[in-house]
Design a protein around this motif. Structure first.
Motif, short mmCIF file in Angstrom:
data_model
loop_
_atom_site.label_atom_id
_atom_site.label_comp_id
_atom_site.label_asym_id
_atom_site.label_seq_id
_atom_site.Cartn_x
_atom_site.Cartn_y
_atom_site.Cartn_z
N TRP A 198 -9.18 -66.40 1.30
CA TRP A 198 -8.50 -66.89 0.10
C TRP A 198 -9.19 -66.80 -1.38
O TRP A 198 -8.52 -66.80 -2.25
N THR A 199 -10.50 -67.15 -0.96
CA THR A 199 -11.25 -67.15 -2.32
C THR A 199 -11.39 -65.81 -3.00
O THR A 199 -11.26 -65.63 -4.23
N ALA A 200 -11.15 -64.86 -2.25
CA ALA A 200 -11.26 -63.32 -2.86
C ALA A 200 -9.85 -63.08 -3.32
O ALA A 200 -9.70 -62.30 -4.49
N ASP A 201 -8.60 -63.78 -2.78
CA ASP A 201 -7.36 -63.18 -3.33
C ASP A 201 -6.44 -64.34 -2.73
O ASP A 201 -6.17 -64.63 -1.45
N PRO B 67 -20.61 -59.80 -7.36
CA PRO B 67 -19.85 -60.91 -6.96
C PRO B 67 -18.55 -60.78 -7.32
O PRO B 67 -17.87 -60.28 -8.50
N VAL B 68 -17.42 -61.28 -6.29
CA VAL B 68 -15.80 -61.12 -6.96
C VAL B 68 -15.31 -62.58 -7.26
O VAL B 68 -14.44 -62.76 -7.84
N ALA B 69 -16.18 -63.53 -6.84
CA ALA B 69 -15.88 -65.01 -7.05
C ALA B 69 -17.25 -65.93 -6.99
O ALA B 69 -18.14 -65.52 -6.31
N ALA C 100 -19.21 -61.81 1.88
CA ALA C 100 -17.76 -61.41 1.40
C ALA C 100 -17.86 -61.42 -0.11
O ALA C 100 -16.95 -61.09 -0.70
N GLY C 101 -19.24 -61.35 -0.78
CA GLY C 101 -19.09 -60.99 -2.14
C GLY C 101 -18.85 -62.29 -3.20
O GLY C 101 -18.54 -62.26 -4.26
#
Length: 337
Positions: free
Chosen positions: A311-314, A67-69, A94-95
């Motif tokens: 947005w959540t990823a970056d 996971p990214v977040a 999307a991770g």
């Protein structure tokens, strides 16, 4: 059109002065929390145990890879974790790990149909964020709130020790008393202090929460979706919306605020009031020209989902929908309202 009171304001005020003292023993019900102090924990059911021993039903959506977040997803009034049945898997692809509870009073949560208090709901949200961060060390965890859930997120984020790294607010419920016509506010106050148990009947209130007919039909048949809320629960919601609006200037976390120009549940004016109160350097805004209230469940929901995931990823990434509103766009949008 929304039904309105047609009595002159002086008459309403007179009724208020006579009726409220006479029913001083009757008040809106706010449910108390659990009776034990425990260490909060996520269990495999899945259930989240809060610091007072209360167990919140929980849906968890996990990515296949690293996971990214993570996000703690908070549903709207009357709704429950099923609100994220489609968004959750999409974010997981999307991770992003998604934890979606049934908040107290809703869905399969404890004390269904009763109001449990803005402070308690915000505390639950903060507890869930801390539990999520323990599962994702070194990864950011955000709040994701739809409507009432957005108001809960705002109150939670305003605490100086909030553990959340920011929030996505989808059509946040900020239509508090400062923005309501006085007769509407007074009428709710009278009912909440005379007949707090009264179920509110939505007949005659013409609103279109989404253009997705399939979603509307599913909600109409869903026994867990509260269609006739108690008056005192609505009274509590208004108090939460007040608290959310007043919390805005104290928030110092990155935010993505999503709003649809065709939202007829949360009016434009209080939404613009919120945008004006939030710190401009921390807040990005997407205004969807054809968006309704249930943005990520609309027919154009895939575009909204893409923006949330990006947005959540970056927080610096461009929003794929192209619907981001810069300062001039926001000003024009609010001036048109």
């Amino acid at each position: 059109m929304r039904p309105t009171f047609r009595l002159p304001i002086p008459i309403i005020a007179g009724v208020l002065m006579v009726v409220l003292p006479a029913v001083g023993g009757c008040a809106p019900t706010v449910m108390r929390g659990g009776s034990e102090a425990v260490e909060p924990v996520l269990v495999a059911a899945p259930v989240a145990v809060m610091d007072d021993g209360v167990r919140l039903p929980l849906r968890v959506f996990r990515p296949a890879g690293e996971p990214v977040a993570g996000v703690v997803a908070l549903h709207g009034f009357g709704d429950y974790s099923n609100a994220f049945a489609d968004l959750g898997p999409a974010l997981a692809e999307a991770g992003i790990v998604v934890w979606a509870p049934d908040q107290r009073g809703f869905g399969r949560g404890p004390g269904r149909r009763y109001w449990h208090g803005a402070e308690r709901m915000a505390r639950d949200a903060e507890t869930l964020v801390r539990l999520a961060k323990a599962e994702l060390p070194g990864r950011p965890v955000y709040l994701l709130g739809e409507s009432m859930g957005g108001a809960v997120a705002l109150v939670a984020l305003a605490a100086p020790d909030s553990a959340a790294d920011g929030a996505v607010l989808s059509a946040p419920a900020v239509w508090g008393r400062d923005w309501m016509p006085p007769p509407q506010d007074w009428g709710l106050e009278i009912l909440a202090h005379t007949m707090p148990w009264l179920p509110l009947e939505p007949r005659g209130i013409r609103v279109k929460p989404t253009d997705n007919v399939a979603v509307l039909k599913a909600l109409a048949k869903d026994p867990l979706f509260i269609k006739r809320p108690r008056v005192d629960a609505v009274h509590g919601l208004v108090g939460l919306m007040d608290a959310a609006q007043h919390a805005a200037p104290d928030i110092r976390r990155p935010l993505l605020v999503l709003y649809g120009a065709r939202d007829d549940l949360i009016p434009r004016r209080p939404t613009c009031g919120l945008l004006a109160a939030l710190p401009a350097d921390q807040t990005r805004v997407a205004l969807y020209a054809n968006g309704f209230h249930m943005l990520f469940r609309d027919l154009n929901g895939a575009a909204v989902t893409g923006d949330i995931a990006a947005w959540t990823a970056d927080q610096t990434a461009a929003l794929p929908s192209g619907e981001e509103a810069v300062d001039g766009d926001r000003s024009a949008f609010c001036a048109a309202g």
